[in-house]
Design a protein around this motif. Structure first.
Motif, PDB file in Angstrom:
ATOM      1  N   ASP A   1       0.829  -1.209   0.000  1.00  0.00           N
ATOM      2  CA  ASP A   1       0.000   0.000   0.000  1.00  0.00           C
ATOM      3  C   ASP A   1       0.862   1.257   0.000  1.00  0.00           C
ATOM      4  OD1 ASP A   1      -2.313  -1.542   0.008  1.00  0.00           O
ATOM      5  OD2 ASP A   1      -2.602  -1.366   2.186  1.00  0.00           O
ATOM      6  N   ALA A   2       1.930   1.246   0.791  1.00  0.00           N
ATOM      7  CA  ALA A   2       2.841   2.395   0.840  1.00  0.00           C
ATOM      8  C   ALA A   2       3.501   2.619  -0.518  1.00  0.00           C
ATOM      9  CB  ALA A   2       3.895   2.184   1.926  1.00  0.00           C
ATOM     10  N   GLU A   3       3.847   1.540  -1.201  1.00  0.00           N
ATOM     11  CA  GLU A   3       4.426   1.646  -2.549  1.00  0.00           C
ATOM     12  C   GLU A   3       3.444   2.334  -3.501  1.00  0.00           C
ATOM     13  OE1 GLU A   3       5.365  -1.221  -6.365  1.00  0.00           O
ATOM     14  OE2 GLU A   3       5.499  -2.111  -4.374  1.00  0.00           O
ATOM     15  N   ALA A   4       2.183   1.932  -3.450  1.00  0.00           N
ATOM     16  CA  ALA A   4       1.171   2.532  -4.322  1.00  0.00           C
ATOM     17  C   ALA A   4       1.020   4.023  -4.028  1.00  0.00           C
ATOM     18  CB  ALA A   4      -0.168   1.819  -4.152  1.00  0.00           C
ATOM     19  N   ARG A   5       0.945   4.377  -2.751  1.00  0.00           N
ATOM     20  CA  ARG A   5       0.788   5.797  -2.387  1.00  0.00           C
ATOM     21  C   ARG A   5       2.009   6.611  -2.787  1.00  0.00           C
ATOM     22  NH1 ARG A   5      -1.401   3.380   2.035  1.00  0.00           N
ATOM     23  NH2 ARG A   5       0.465   3.689   3.271  1.00  0.00           N
ATOM     24  N   ALA A   6       3.195   6.066  -2.551  1.00  0.00           N
ATOM     25  CA  ALA A   6       4.426   6.797  -2.872  1.00  0.00           C
ATOM     26  C   ALA A   6       4.544   7.009  -4.382  1.00  0.00           C
ATOM     27  CB  ALA A   6       5.645   6.036  -2.352  1.00  0.00           C
ATOM     28  N   ALA A   7       4.297   5.975  -5.169  1.00  0.00           N
ATOM     29  CA  ALA A   7       4.397   6.106  -6.624  1.00  0.00           C
ATOM     30  C   ALA A   7       3.327   7.048  -7.159  1.00  0.00           C
ATOM     31  CB  ALA A   7       4.276   4.733  -7.284  1.00  0.00           C
ATOM     32  N   ALA A   8       2.136   7.019  -6.586  1.00  0.00           N
ATOM     33  CA  ALA A   8       1.053   7.896  -7.042  1.00  0.00           C
ATOM     34  C   ALA A   8       1.358   9.365  -6.757  1.00  0.00           C
ATOM     35  CB  ALA A   8      -0.263   7.500  -6.383  1.00  0.00           C
ATOM     36  N   ALA A   9       2.181   9.624  -5.754  1.00  0.00           N
ATOM     37  CA  ALA A   9       2.516  10.993  -5.386  1.00  0.00           C
ATOM     38  C   ALA A   9       3.605  11.587  -6.269  1.00  0.00           C
ATOM     39  CB  ALA A   9       2.957  11.035  -3.920  1.00  0.00           C
TER      40      ALA A   9
END
Length: 97
Positions: A36-44
């Motif tokens: 989940d953190a990977e998804a949020r970081a990449a989306a940012a």
């Protein structure tokens, strides 16, 4: 930890890549948190060398990330070609840095 598949977004009529967390680790809370953190970081992030994240979530207990699908060779293709020359490595790093 995860597998990435070519897919087609039927709603927006575009090619995408879908990253699915491997079932063998999807029950591990820490692995799910990192996914989940990977998804949020990449989306940012917004950079030509980083894929855009279109969506993330869970389907039938499997976490997923939907990303833009980029043209070109896969990492498996690069590995199959054997060791890279120093010039190729420098050129790739120049593109990133």
């Amino acid at each position: 930890m995860a597998e990435v598949y070519d897919a087609w977004d039927l709603r927006l009529n575009r090619a995408v890549a879908i990253k699915l967390l491997h079932p063998g680790v999807s029950s591990d809370a820490e692995v799910r948190r990192r996914f989940d953190a990977e998804a949020r970081a990449a989306a940012a992030l917004n950079h030509p060398n980083i894929v855009a994240v279109h969506d993330c979530g869970e389907h039938n207990g499997t976490p997923f990330i939907v990303m833009e699908r980029l043209p070109g060779r896969t990492l498996a293709d690069e590995v199959e070609m054997g060791p890279m020359s120093t010039g190729r490595v420098r050129a790739m790093l120049d593109d990133v840095l």
